[in-house]
Scaffold this active site. Structure first.
Site, PDB file in Angstrom:
ATOM      1  N   ARG A  24       0.812  -1.216   0.000  1.00 20.30           N
ATOM      2  CA  ARG A  24       0.000   0.000   0.000  1.00 20.30           C
ATOM      3  C   ARG A  24       0.844   1.265   0.000  1.00 20.30           C
ATOM      4  NH1 ARG A  24      -0.847   3.035   4.219  1.00 20.30           N
ATOM      5  NH2 ARG A  24      -0.037   1.391   5.606  1.00 20.30           N
ATOM      6  N   ARG A 129     -13.033 -20.996  26.258  1.00 19.30           N
ATOM      7  CA  ARG A 129     -12.323 -20.830  24.988  1.00 19.30           C
ATOM      8  C   ARG A 129     -12.793 -19.571  24.255  1.00 19.30           C
ATOM      9  NH1 ARG A 129     -13.119 -26.645  25.358  1.00 19.30           N
ATOM     10  NH2 ARG A 129     -15.128 -26.474  24.270  1.00 19.30           N
ATOM     11  N   ARG A 130     -13.452 -18.699  25.002  1.00 21.04           N
ATOM     12  CA  ARG A 130     -14.004 -17.472  24.413  1.00 21.04           C
ATOM     13  C   ARG A 130     -13.384 -16.205  25.002  1.00 21.04           C
ATOM     14  NH1 ARG A 130     -20.478 -19.115  24.477  1.00 21.04           N
ATOM     15  NH2 ARG A 130     -20.252 -21.077  23.302  1.00 21.04           N
ATOM     16  N   CYS A 149      -3.586  -3.492  12.798  1.00 21.02           N
ATOM     17  CA  CYS A 149      -2.573  -4.461  12.354  1.00 21.02           C
ATOM     18  C   CYS A 149      -2.589  -5.663  13.296  1.00 21.02           C
ATOM     19  CB  CYS A 149      -1.198  -3.818  12.331  1.00 21.02           C
ATOM     20  SG  CYS A 149      -1.021  -2.539  11.075  1.00 21.02           S
ATOM     21  N   SER A 170      -0.918  -7.779   9.660  1.00 15.10           N
ATOM     22  CA  SER A 170       0.137  -7.098   8.914  1.00 15.10           C
ATOM     23  C   SER A 170       1.262  -6.776   9.878  1.00 15.10           C
ATOM     24  CB  SER A 170      -0.405  -5.811   8.278  1.00 15.10           C
ATOM     25  OG  SER A 170       0.626  -5.101   7.622  1.00 15.10           O
ATOM     26  N   ALA A 171       2.460  -7.275   9.583  1.00 14.33           N
ATOM     27  CA  ALA A 171       3.547  -7.197  10.554  1.00 14.33           C
ATOM     28  C   ALA A 171       4.784  -6.550   9.941  1.00 14.33           C
ATOM     29  CB  ALA A 171       3.879  -8.592  11.062  1.00 14.33           C
ATOM     30  N   ASN A 180       5.042  -4.472  19.432  1.00 17.49           N
ATOM     31  CA  ASN A 180       3.868  -5.313  19.673  1.00 17.49           C
ATOM     32  C   ASN A 180       4.178  -6.459  20.630  1.00 17.49           C
ATOM     33  OD1 ASN A 180       3.364  -4.917  16.165  1.00 17.49           O
ATOM     34  ND2 ASN A 180       2.402  -3.696  17.763  1.00 17.49           N
ATOM     35  N   ILE A 211       9.461  -7.359   5.663  1.00 15.57           N
ATOM     36  CA  ILE A 211      10.540  -6.400   5.858  1.00 15.57           C
ATOM     37  C   ILE A 211      10.470  -5.423   4.689  1.00 15.57           C
ATOM     38  CG2 ILE A 211      13.041  -6.057   5.916  1.00 15.57           C
ATOM     39  CD1 ILE A 211      13.255  -8.931   7.030  1.00 15.57           C
TER      40      ILE A 211
END
Length: 266
Positions: A24, A129-130, A149, A170-171, A180, A211
C-alpha cells in the site's frame, strides 16, 4: 542456557527467503505468510536486546489503549509521538484499538468493554475458549485512520499460568513487531496480576510478515549483533487494570545494543 531468539530467527528467515511484494505504501517488501514465534514469559521479559526498544512508548501506548482513547493528545502530553503520522489535525484517529477494546458498539446502541469482560472470564471461567478481545470491527474500519494491524488476541489458562496469543494481520517486522511483542507481553503480565495468575507464554502469530525494502540494511545490521539476556519486569499491584500508571512498570537489567533508526512507511 542459550538465549532464545525467535524474533531474530523470523527476521532472518524473511530476509533470506521472503517473496518480493508490492504494498500500500509503495515502498516494496519481502514477505512470508503465516509465521509464529513464542516467548516463555517466566524466562524474562521479551524486550529485544539486539536493538534498543523505546519502552516508554510501549508502556504509554498500552495505557492509552486501556483508557479507551483514540486521540493522540494524551500521548503527546507524555512525549509519545508514534501515532502522529496518522492523526487528523485535531489529533483524532477514529475508532481504533482502545475504542474497540473498551467500547465496542452493539446494534442496540450499547457498548461492550472487552477488557473487563475478558478479566471476568479469567476470574470466573478460566477454561473458557471465548476469552478473546478483537479490534477488527469490520463495520467501523472505514472510519479508522489505520485498520488494526494487531487484530485480536486470546487468553488461555493452564496450571495457573496465563498465556496470550496475538494475531497480527500485517507485521512490519523491523519497526512495529518489537513494540507489539513487548506491549502484549506487558498486557499479559497485567491481566495475570489482576486475575491472580502467573504468566505463561506469549505467542505471536503473523499474517503478512514483511521487511520493507528500505529496512534491509538496518535488519542486516541487527542480525550481526549478539543477543543479550532479556530483562525482568517489575509490576506494581493495582486494584484495577485501568489504574496502572507509567511508574508502575519497571524493566530491570535491560542492556540492549543501540537503537537503529529506520523510516516509517505511511
Amino acid at each position: 542456557m542459550p538465549i532464545a531468539t525467535p524474533y531474530e530467527d523470523l527476521l532472518r528467515r524473511v530476509l533470506e527467503t521472503g517473496t518480493a511484494k508490492s504494498d500500500r505504501t509503495g515502498t516494496g517488501t519481502r514477505s512470508l505468510f503465516g509465521q509464529q514465534i513464542r516467548y516463555d514469559l517466566g524466562c524474562g521479559f521479551p524486550l529485544l536486546t539486539t536493538k534498543k526498544v523505546h519502552f516508554k512508548s510501549v508502556v504509554y501506548e498500552l495505557l492509552w489503549f486501556l483508557r479507551g482513547d483514540s486521540n493522540v493528545g494524551w500521548l503527546q502530553q507524555h512525549g509519545v509521538t508514534i501515532w502522529d503520522e496518522w492523526a487528523s489535525e485535531t489529533g483524532d484517529l477514529g475508532p481504533i484499538y482502545g475504542v474497540q477494546w473498551r467500547s465496542w458498539p452493539t446494534p442496540s446502541g450499547e457498548h461492550i468493554d472487552q477488557i473487563s469482560a475478558a478479566l471476568e472470564l479469567l476470574r470466573t471461567d478460566p477454561d473458557s475458549r471465548r476469552i478473546i478481545v478483537s479490534a477488527w470491527n469490520v463495520g467501523q474500519i472505514p472510519q479508522m485512520a489505520l485498520p488494526p494491524c494487531h487484530a485480536f488476541f486470546q487468553f488461555y489458562v493452564a496450571d495457573g499460568r496465563l498465556s496470550c496469543q496475538l494475531y497480527q494481520r500485517s507485521a512490519d517486522l523491523f519497526l512495529g513487531v518489537p513494540f507489539n511483542i513487548a506491549s502484549y507481553a506487558l498486557l499479559t503480565h497485567m491481566m495475570a496480576a489482576q486475575a491472580g495468575l502467573s504468566v505463561g507464554e506469549f505467542i505471536w502469530t503473523g499474517g503478512d510478515c514483511h521487511i520493507y525494502d528500505n529496512h534491509v540494511e538496518q535488519v542486516t545490521e541487527q542480525l550481526r549483533r549478539e543477543p543479550r539476556p532479556y530483562p525482568k519486569l517489575s509490576l506494581s499491584q493495582r486494584d484495577s487494570i485501568f489504574d496502572y500508571t507509567y511508574e508502575d512498570v519497571v524493566v530491570q537489567d535491560y542492556d540492549p545494543h543501540p537503537a537503529i533508526k529506520a523510516p516509517v512507511a505511511v
